[in-house]
Design an enzyme around this catalytic site. Sequence first.
Site, short mmCIF file in Angstrom:
data_model
loop_
_atom_site.label_atom_id
_atom_site.label_comp_id
_atom_site.label_asym_id
_atom_site.label_seq_id
_atom_site.Cartn_x
_atom_site.Cartn_y
_atom_site.Cartn_z
N CYS A 21 0.90 -1.28 0.02
CA CYS A 21 -0.08 0.07 0.04
C CYS A 21 0.94 1.31 0.10
O CYS A 21 2.12 1.23 0.28
CB CYS A 21 -0.72 0.13 1.07
SG CYS A 21 -0.10 0.26 2.86
N CYS A 24 2.89 1.88 3.20
CA CYS A 24 3.94 0.95 3.52
C CYS A 24 5.10 1.21 2.29
O CYS A 24 6.33 1.23 2.77
CB CYS A 24 3.62 -0.56 3.17
SG CYS A 24 2.74 -1.37 4.46
N CYS A 116 -3.04 -4.69 1.16
CA CYS A 116 -1.67 -4.69 1.04
C CYS A 116 -0.82 -5.81 1.86
O CYS A 116 -1.35 -6.26 2.68
CB CYS A 116 -1.06 -3.42 2.32
SG CYS A 116 0.58 -3.33 2.47
N CYS A 119 1.08 -4.86 5.42
CA CYS A 119 0.34 -4.31 6.73
C CYS A 119 -0.92 -5.10 6.71
O CYS A 119 -1.44 -4.61 7.73
CB CYS A 119 0.50 -2.89 6.64
SG CYS A 119 -0.68 -2.15 5.52
N ASP A 352 -6.02 -11.80 65.29
CA ASP A 352 -7.06 -12.95 65.18
C ASP A 352 -8.65 -12.59 65.05
O ASP A 352 -8.80 -11.26 65.34
CB ASP A 352 -7.04 -13.89 66.52
CG ASP A 352 -5.46 -14.60 66.44
OD1 ASP A 352 -4.94 -14.69 65.36
OD2 ASP A 352 -4.93 -14.93 67.60
ZN ZN Z 1 0.74 -1.46 3.98
#
Ligand code: ZN
Length: 537
Positions: A21, A24, A116, A119, A352
């Site tokens: 993409c 990226c 993509c 990713c 106690d």
């Molecule tokens: Zn990507």
Amino acid sequence: MLPLKEKDKPIVQKLLSAGCCSRCVLRFCCVRVQAVYRRPPQETLRELQAFICNTENSKDASESTEENNKSHDAAEDPPSKRAKVELSETEARSEDAAAAAAAAPVNLKDRESSVCVVCLGILQELCGPTQAVKISEAVKAENYEFDSLVLSVSLPAQLCVREHSCWLHVKKEVREKGLVLDKDDVIQVKEAFKWIMQDLVAKELGGVAVVTRSAFEVSVEFSHEATDADCHFLASACPDCFKPTKNKQSVFTRMAVVKALEQIPDAKFLRLYSCPPAQPSSCCSPPDVQCLHVSVFVAGRYNKFCRSLPQTPWVIDGERRMESSVEELIAAPILSAFRADGFNFSSSGREDVDVRTLGNGRPFAMELLNPHRSRFNRAEIKQLQQTINESSDKIRVRDLQIVTREAMSRMKEGEEEKTKSYTALVWTQKPIQREDIAFIDDIKELTLDQKTPLRVLHRRALAVRQRVIHSMNARFLDPHHFYLGLKTQAGTYIKEFVHGDFGRTKPNLCELLKTDTDILELDVESVDVDWPPAIPE
Ligand code: ZN
């Protein structure tokens, strides 16, 4: 204008052809300008397309004259035509020509809609204003009180494998062009996601600060089942990295995968996994959003006025023995005020079930887990203390305050050296007179050897512990009863000192008075721990 240079061109071409993409692509070109990631990805994609087609405007075009001459000047072409750009001859002659040519021509329409390969859609439709609204809605639904948050992102482990494959795909070019020195220079998916989402989420939540450190964390977790198997080849390639652990669902943790990818030689990786990564058919599922607030700690002192109230819930064989406990009476109003998921209670020693705690009370602290509200002013805490005190006459709380985790350890510090004061109601077998017990007032710093009492042997190891009674005083009541006041080292077993525990505590009161004695009632008069600080009423 995209902050790219002529030398980025073959990388951009190669990544787009591989099915990356636009965001990226920017990552692999090490674009660090955050604003570029925030632009609509379609717009960036069109610019990237124009960039690889158009060499006219590039400043360092001289670097690749041959490329210029042979490639189309696509600037004036309509987008559909512009997208169908053949590889330049220069590139076609390169080593990876076959692979690259197979992926080209790049079709813009397909690229916009396809997921993509790196990713898995996280930087595509899972990252933008619509997603920011969804994340914010999830946060709002939890009803936390906060003015800042830290956004954390958890990605499927296979993303590392795909990232590595893509890195190997462009490694040679980026090294040659001096674009990237190392895989670590590539912008991380997480980082890009945050650059895009932080401001959007902040705006949706009414302007809270999205920061790197905050007590409130919103974690966004992505998963992509369809490609989970991407990691599997690593298990046989690097078996050392994938040791099964009891509490993990899968051995393919992100850590293990990263470790394996560091070990595996490039050639071996390329033999076992496709490069570039295969096209996924779907993108990641909508992320799981979880909110978590760090623990808040409160401390105070409590009195216990009841001889039939255990400190903590008393359960034997799954059955409750007493209807309530000190812990529960204190915790219930605090939990509801802080809207916490749970708590851990601790105190400076414990009494106690039949022992009262009087005087200034016993220091206690509570860790509140995942509180949805964490800020209270002095008046609100005072009100909370009052609510606790009005809820039961068996206990009373004072000095209630919010403390830090570090301050809490002060309570346990040197606990053994602290002193405690008690009053015991003692019965004697032989009748006594005032003078018979007067000598007790003169006893100072009496050292006892206490064998672990019979009544606690089931939970404490058998040992002989030395404890010191600093001072005592006796107050005559009648010929068979008197009150014994004691100031002792913390951890002294008082009941055993009085009745002797079959000679397991030495010396004991029976020996001192030369008659059988027993303890009828015991009160803690003070726990001398100077924490938490007193709060004036
Ligand atoms: Zn990507």
